[in-house]
Design a protein around this motif. Structure first.
Motif, PDB file in Angstrom:
ATOM      1  N   SER A   2       0.834  -1.199   0.000  1.00 37.11           N
ATOM      2  CA  SER A   2       0.000   0.000   0.000  1.00 37.11           C
ATOM      3  C   SER A   2       0.864   1.242   0.000  1.00 37.11           C
ATOM      4  O   SER A   2       1.813   1.348   0.767  1.00 37.11           O
ATOM      5  CB  SER A   2      -0.906   0.027   1.239  1.00 37.11           C
ATOM      6  N   ALA A   4       1.047   5.578   0.255  1.00 38.06           N
ATOM      7  CA  ALA A   4       0.440   6.582   1.134  1.00 38.06           C
ATOM      8  C   ALA A   4      -0.829   7.174   0.536  1.00 38.06           C
ATOM      9  O   ALA A   4      -1.693   7.639   1.258  1.00 38.06           O
ATOM     10  CB  ALA A   4       1.441   7.683   1.447  1.00 38.06           C
ATOM     11  N   GLY A   5      -0.963   7.147  -0.795  1.00 34.78           N
ATOM     12  CA  GLY A   5      -2.116   7.755  -1.430  1.00 34.78           C
ATOM     13  C   GLY A   5      -3.238   6.785  -1.738  1.00 34.78           C
ATOM     14  O   GLY A   5      -4.196   7.140  -2.401  1.00 34.78           O
ATOM     15  N   ASP A   6      -3.129   5.527  -1.280  1.00 33.21           N
ATOM     16  CA  ASP A   6      -4.155   4.543  -1.593  1.00 33.21           C
ATOM     17  C   ASP A   6      -5.470   4.899  -0.909  1.00 33.21           C
ATOM     18  O   ASP A   6      -5.495   5.219   0.272  1.00 33.21           O
ATOM     19  CB  ASP A   6      -3.719   3.147  -1.156  1.00 33.21           C
ATOM     20  N   VAL A   7      -6.541   4.839  -1.682  1.00 34.15           N
ATOM     21  CA  VAL A   7      -7.863   5.185  -1.153  1.00 34.15           C
ATOM     22  C   VAL A   7      -8.851   4.068  -1.475  1.00 34.15           C
ATOM     23  O   VAL A   7      -8.604   3.224  -2.330  1.00 34.15           O
ATOM     24  CB  VAL A   7      -8.385   6.526  -1.737  1.00 34.15           C
ATOM     25  N   THR A  64     -14.410   8.941  -1.071  1.00 29.79           N
ATOM     26  CA  THR A  64     -13.298   8.032  -0.808  1.00 29.79           C
ATOM     27  C   THR A  64     -12.572   8.470   0.459  1.00 29.79           C
ATOM     28  O   THR A  64     -12.652   9.633   0.862  1.00 29.79           O
ATOM     29  CB  THR A  64     -12.284   8.002  -1.972  1.00 29.79           C
ATOM     30  N   ARG A  66      -8.707   7.517   2.701  1.00 24.11           N
ATOM     31  CA  ARG A  66      -7.438   6.796   2.664  1.00 24.11           C
ATOM     32  C   ARG A  66      -7.583   5.467   3.394  1.00 24.11           C
ATOM     33  O   ARG A  66      -8.324   5.367   4.363  1.00 24.11           O
ATOM     34  CB  ARG A  66      -6.342   7.615   3.342  1.00 24.11           C
ATOM     35  N   ALA A  69      -8.223   4.939   7.289  1.00 24.46           N
ATOM     36  CA  ALA A  69      -8.988   6.067   7.849  1.00 24.46           C
ATOM     37  C   ALA A  69     -10.127   5.538   8.712  1.00 24.46           C
ATOM     38  O   ALA A  69     -10.481   4.365   8.656  1.00 24.46           O
ATOM     39  CB  ALA A  69      -9.546   6.935   6.723  1.00 24.46           C
TER      40      ALA A  69
END
Length: 86
Positions: A2, A4-7, A64, A66, A69
């Motif tokens: 994964s 850092a920008g995976d949503v 969406t 992250r 979250a």
């Protein structure tokens, strides 16, 4: 792996029990944050039959978050509240 920008899309948790909502959230790699109730959940037995009627952020086609979250949920034993969210 994964990044850092995976949503992921915000899932619609309405109508799910607390345990179902937690399992679903885990399956899409998000967390349940605050769990609030509307005053109808007064005992452990109530919490077992309570369902999610509201969440923040709300689920939508475009919403969406992250991965990892938190989504806050509100639970109730008043099942008519679920229909009001649709």
């Amino acid at each position: 792996r994964s990044g850092a920008g995976d949503v992921t899309k915000v899932p619609d948790l309405s109508g799910l029990s607390l345990s179902e909502a937690k399992a679903y959230a885990q399956s899409v790699q998000i967390n349940i944050g605050n769990i609030l109730d509307d005053g109808t959940v007064k005992s452990d037995a109530d919490s077992l039959k309570a369902v999610v009627f509201k969440q923040s952020p709300r689920a939508s086609e475009q919403a969406t978050v992250r991965l990892g979250a938190s989504v806050d949920i509100w639970i109730t034993t008043d099942y008519t509240k679920i229909e009001l969210q649709e």
